[in-house]
Design an enzyme around this catalytic site. Structure first.
Site, PDB file in Angstrom:
ATOM      1  N   THR A   1     -10.080  19.583 -11.937  1.00  0.00           N
ATOM      2  CA  THR A   1     -11.334  19.852 -11.245  1.00  0.00           C
ATOM      3  C   THR A   1     -12.249  18.642 -11.435  1.00  0.00           C
ATOM      4  O   THR A   1     -12.069  17.869 -12.379  1.00  0.00           O
ATOM      5  CB  THR A   1     -12.034  21.094 -11.819  1.00  0.00           C
TER       6      THR A   1
ATOM      7  N   TYR B   1      -2.792   2.645 -22.342  1.00  0.00           N
ATOM      8  CA  TYR B   1      -2.915   2.921 -20.911  1.00  0.00           C
ATOM      9  C   TYR B   1      -4.277   2.519 -20.344  1.00  0.00           C
ATOM     10  O   TYR B   1      -4.520   2.649 -19.154  1.00  0.00           O
ATOM     11  CB  TYR B   1      -2.516   4.346 -20.532  1.00  0.00           C
TER      12      TYR B   1
ATOM     13  N   LYS C   1     -10.957   5.003 -20.657  1.00  0.00           N
ATOM     14  CA  LYS C   1     -10.574   3.977 -21.647  1.00  0.00           C
ATOM     15  C   LYS C   1     -10.553   2.591 -21.006  1.00  0.00           C
ATOM     16  O   LYS C   1     -10.913   1.600 -21.641  1.00  0.00           O
ATOM     17  CB  LYS C   1      -9.227   4.297 -22.285  1.00  0.00           C
TER      18      LYS C   1
END
Length: 181
Positions: free
Chosen positions: A97, A139, A154
């Site tokens: 969401t 990542y 990040k």
């Protein structure tokens, strides 16, 4: 040294706090859950340093200001800011969401920004050197399946870290990001 650790009551923040105390630091640990912070503080009572557990939400500028003020009132300084607070959902992106995405980005990126700016402004105004250490993950560079909000946040923290490092070096403030693991 006096080290402020966001997300300092559990996990990586708690482990780093323990090691800093073993090395003789005083620490401030903060998160939204005061009961966990107080439990961690009791565990750390075996060390010579002081622990200040403070409840606050990294997403709320006013909470961050309060934590920083109470920290400075107690210790008179903050030498190191460790932006460790994080959140994540493991989910296919199409199932998230908008609120789920916002919560993660607000904790990780906005929380890092809030603490960095408030403490950084204090250091600049008072001509104090300082160190900001931001926790990212691999990542942040590569992206990853099923963690799009965290990867985006990040990645933003990594860009923020590099930006602050280039701007604030003239004030004696060092900013770096690490990806533990």
């Amino acid at each position: 040294k006096v080290i402020l650790i966001t997300g300092g009551g559990t996990g990586l923040g708690k482990s780093m706090g323990k090691y800093f105390m073993e090395l003789g630091a005083n620490i401030i640990i903060t998160s939204r859950k005061i009961d966990i912070l107080e439990e961690t503080s009791k565990e750390f009572s075996i060390y010579n340093g002081n622990v200040l557990p403070l409840e606050g939400d990294v997403r709320k500028h006013s909470d961050v200001e309060t934590v920083v003020k109470k920290s400075l009132d107690k210790f008179g300084k903050i030498d190191v800011l460790l932006n460790n607070a994080a959140g994540n959902f493991i989910s296919p992106t199409e199932r998230l969401t908008p609120k789920a995405f916002d919560v993660i980005v607000d904790i990780v990126l906005k929380g890092t920004y809030n603490y960095s700016l408030i403490i950084g402004k204090h250091w600049i105004k008072n001509k104090c050197p300082g160190v900001i250490l931001n926790i990212v993950t691999t990542y942040a560079w590569t992206g990853s399946s099923f963690v799009a909000p965290s990867a985006a946040a990040k990645g933003g923290v990594l860009a923020l870290t590099r930006s602050l490092a280039s701007e604030w070096v003239k004030y004696g403030i060092r900013s770096n990001a690490i990806a533990p693991g």
